[in-house]
Motif scaffolding. Sequence first.
Motif, PDB file in Angstrom:
ATOM      1  N   ALA A   1       0.674  -1.466   0.399  1.00 28.25           N
ATOM      2  CA  ALA A   1      -0.116   0.150   0.077  1.00 28.25           C
ATOM      3  C   ALA A   1       0.751   1.469   0.228  1.00 28.25           C
ATOM      4  O   ALA A   1       2.341   0.937   0.532  1.00 28.25           O
ATOM      5  CB  ALA A   1      -0.952   0.263   1.092  1.00 28.25           C
ATOM      6  N   PRO A   2       0.624   2.118  -1.438  1.00 25.69           N
ATOM      7  CA  PRO A   2       1.036   3.413  -0.672  1.00 25.69           C
ATOM      8  C   PRO A   2       1.558   4.314   0.608  1.00 25.69           C
ATOM      9  O   PRO A   2       0.621   4.079   1.263  1.00 25.69           O
ATOM     10  CB  PRO A   2       0.143   4.368  -1.774  1.00 25.69           C
ATOM     11  N   LYS A   3       2.611   4.656   1.392  1.00 27.80           N
ATOM     12  CA  LYS A   3       2.642   5.252   2.725  1.00 27.80           C
ATOM     13  C   LYS A   3       1.789   6.258   3.209  1.00 27.80           C
ATOM     14  O   LYS A   3       2.075   6.672   3.944  1.00 27.80           O
ATOM     15  CB  LYS A   3       4.034   5.102   2.898  1.00 27.80           C
TER      16      LYS A   3
ATOM     17  N   HIS B   1      -8.213  -3.403  -0.826  1.00 29.60           N
ATOM     18  CA  HIS B   1      -6.601  -3.692  -1.755  1.00 29.60           C
ATOM     19  C   HIS B   1      -6.213  -2.456  -2.370  1.00 29.60           C
ATOM     20  O   HIS B   1      -6.946  -1.758  -3.159  1.00 29.60           O
ATOM     21  CB  HIS B   1      -6.938  -4.287  -2.355  1.00 29.60           C
ATOM     22  N   MET B   2      -4.436  -1.774  -2.240  1.00 27.44           N
ATOM     23  CA  MET B   2      -3.995  -0.480  -2.586  1.00 27.44           C
ATOM     24  C   MET B   2      -2.999  -1.096  -3.675  1.00 27.44           C
ATOM     25  O   MET B   2      -2.449  -1.651  -1.805  1.00 27.44           O
ATOM     26  CB  MET B   2      -4.324   0.879  -1.707  1.00 27.44           C
ATOM     27  N   TRP B   3      -2.644  -0.595  -4.338  1.00 27.69           N
ATOM     28  CA  TRP B   3      -1.164  -0.464  -5.229  1.00 27.69           C
ATOM     29  C   TRP B   3      -0.685   0.285  -5.460  1.00 27.69           C
ATOM     30  O   TRP B   3      -1.894   1.145  -6.136  1.00 27.69           O
ATOM     31  CB  TRP B   3      -0.827  -1.997  -5.042  1.00 27.69           C
TER      32      TRP B   3
ATOM     33  N   VAL C   1      -4.211   2.555  -7.566  1.00 27.15           N
ATOM     34  CA  VAL C   1      -5.825   1.109  -7.686  1.00 27.15           C
ATOM     35  C   VAL C   1      -5.916   0.830  -6.724  1.00 27.15           C
ATOM     36  O   VAL C   1      -5.610   0.544  -5.554  1.00 27.15           O
ATOM     37  CB  VAL C   1      -4.988  -0.175  -8.545  1.00 27.15           C
ATOM     38  N   PHE C   2      -7.174   0.942  -6.588  1.00 25.92           N
ATOM     39  CA  PHE C   2      -7.603   0.760  -5.776  1.00 25.92           C
ATOM     40  C   PHE C   2      -9.141  -0.158  -5.521  1.00 25.92           C
ATOM     41  O   PHE C   2      -9.569  -0.081  -6.554  1.00 25.92           O
ATOM     42  CB  PHE C   2      -8.370   2.145  -4.625  1.00 25.92           C
ATOM     43  N   ASP C   3      -8.823  -0.981  -5.578  1.00 23.17           N
ATOM     44  CA  ASP C   3      -9.995  -2.215  -4.857  1.00 23.17           C
ATOM     45  C   ASP C   3     -10.918  -2.343  -3.684  1.00 23.17           C
ATOM     46  O   ASP C   3     -10.280  -2.332  -2.720  1.00 23.17           O
ATOM     47  CB  ASP C   3      -9.910  -3.257  -5.393  1.00 23.17           C
ATOM     48  N   ALA C   4     -12.322  -2.432  -3.000  1.00 21.39           N
ATOM     49  CA  ALA C   4     -12.885  -2.620  -1.882  1.00 21.39           C
ATOM     50  C   ALA C   4     -14.496  -2.954  -2.051  1.00 21.39           C
ATOM     51  O   ALA C   4     -14.955  -2.697  -3.613  1.00 21.39           O
ATOM     52  CB  ALA C   4     -12.692  -1.241  -1.474  1.00 21.39           C
ATOM     53  N   HIS C   5     -15.052  -3.444  -1.291  1.00 21.59           N
ATOM     54  CA  HIS C   5     -15.754  -3.926  -1.173  1.00 21.59           C
ATOM     55  C   HIS C   5     -16.983  -2.770  -0.197  1.00 21.59           C
ATOM     56  O   HIS C   5     -16.454  -2.671   0.590  1.00 21.59           O
ATOM     57  CB  HIS C   5     -16.545  -5.396  -0.644  1.00 21.59           C
ATOM     58  N   VAL C   6     -17.916  -2.093  -0.615  1.00 21.45           N
ATOM     59  CA  VAL C   6     -18.781  -1.227  -0.302  1.00 21.45           C
ATOM     60  C   VAL C   6     -19.885  -1.887   0.894  1.00 21.45           C
ATOM     61  O   VAL C   6     -20.461  -2.299  -0.478  1.00 21.45           O
ATOM     62  CB  VAL C   6     -19.353  -0.186  -1.029  1.00 21.45           C
ATOM     63  N   ALA C   7     -20.945  -2.518   1.417  1.00 23.71           N
ATOM     64  CA  ALA C   7     -21.952  -2.176   2.365  1.00 23.71           C
ATOM     65  C   ALA C   7     -22.799  -1.478   2.141  1.00 23.71           C
ATOM     66  O   ALA C   7     -22.564  -0.431   2.821  1.00 23.71           O
ATOM     67  CB  ALA C   7     -21.680  -3.275   3.468  1.00 23.71           C
ATOM     68  N   VAL C   8     -24.235  -1.701   1.999  1.00 26.40           N
ATOM     69  CA  VAL C   8     -24.767  -0.732   2.077  1.00 26.40           C
ATOM     70  C   VAL C   8     -26.113  -1.120   2.369  1.00 26.40           C
ATOM     71  O   VAL C   8     -26.446  -1.974   1.970  1.00 26.40           O
ATOM     72  CB  VAL C   8     -24.740   0.512   0.616  1.00 26.40           C
ATOM     73  N   PRO C   9     -27.877  -0.106   2.609  1.00 28.69           N
ATOM     74  CA  PRO C   9     -28.964  -1.288   2.954  1.00 28.69           C
ATOM     75  C   PRO C   9     -29.140  -1.504   1.613  1.00 28.69           C
ATOM     76  O   PRO C   9     -28.953  -1.089   0.088  1.00 28.69           O
ATOM     77  CB  PRO C   9     -29.273   0.411   3.046  1.00 28.69           C
ATOM     78  N   LYS C  10     -30.027  -2.740   1.629  1.00 26.73           N
ATOM     79  CA  LYS C  10     -30.636  -3.745   0.257  1.00 26.73           C
ATOM     80  C   LYS C  10     -31.064  -2.576  -0.201  1.00 26.73           C
ATOM     81  O   LYS C  10     -30.812  -2.307  -1.736  1.00 26.73           O
ATOM     82  CB  LYS C  10     -31.202  -4.548   0.706  1.00 26.73           C
TER      83      LYS C  10
END
Length: 322
Positions: A232-234, A260-262, A270-279
């Motif tokens: 990950a970037p510092k 995930h960041m790199w 580059v940034f990857d993520a799972h984001v949870a929101v109300p259905k």
Amino acid sequence: MPDERSHEEHNHSREDHEHGHSHSHGHHHHHAQGEKGLIISIIINAGITAAEIIGGILSGSLALLSDAFHNLSDVISLIISYIAILIGKKSKSVSKTYGYKRAEILAALINVLALFFVCGYIIFEAIERFQHPQPIKVGLMLAIAAIGLLGNGISVLLLFKDAKDNLNVKSAFLHLMADTISSVAVIITAVVLMFRPWYILDAAISIIIAVYIAKESFGILMETLNILMQGAPKNIDDTKIKKRLKEETSLGIIDVHHIHMWEISPGKVVFDAHVAVPKGNLKDADTIIYGINRILADEFKICHSTIQLESDEFDHCVSCDI
């Protein structure tokens, strides 16, 4: 209302396009200036290297020869850096989906490893000189070192601006900066030897130069390895990103995980993520993802992201130990 919204979105799109075009134009101009600086620096340092090798052999100065070998590594470093920039400009393809930008990181790694090798050689030769001091033609040593200082000083000025934004150019810049300092040390040594025949000082200065070069190179080595290991970037904290996204009430984000960041190359995150929101909010997926991307770009300088939206009721992630 639909017409107004459509018109407003069109204006935002046009503004974003114009902003992107302007930024791209400035970036290419800046890159072209860096390439020109590298070419000029290669020519200057090739001349300095030839002069110092000949001068070092004729004068018998190890300090001057060590400076010459360092200059030779500079020339190699600059050539590698220039080739890496040319490779990095190639467009991405089906097999190289991120393009060839990482060629510059590989060049930086090669440059740093070459510096460590040069440092080891200088220290080995200096130890030999401690045991068997040799007389030196001080006048010739001083003249050649002065030429080296002038050439390195010009090269440092040429690459100064680009070294701030490009790790590849920064590694080459540090080569030149260290060599400029070592040229000053050689000149000071020559001046002292004109008045006192302390030839052992020549070897001592050589070791100091080598240790300084190794110290300056270590930071670049760590930064380069972090990128190659997809660390990950510092300068970006994922906890701050999570906190900021959850604070944006308009997005209704409940949780952010599997981040995930790199860096592909310095500054290209580059940034990857799972984001949870109300259905019930999943119907507004486009708006939520757009809002996330704007925050990432504007506040964290992350311009390439992949966001997976999911209901807060369960985790959609298929575990694969990543």
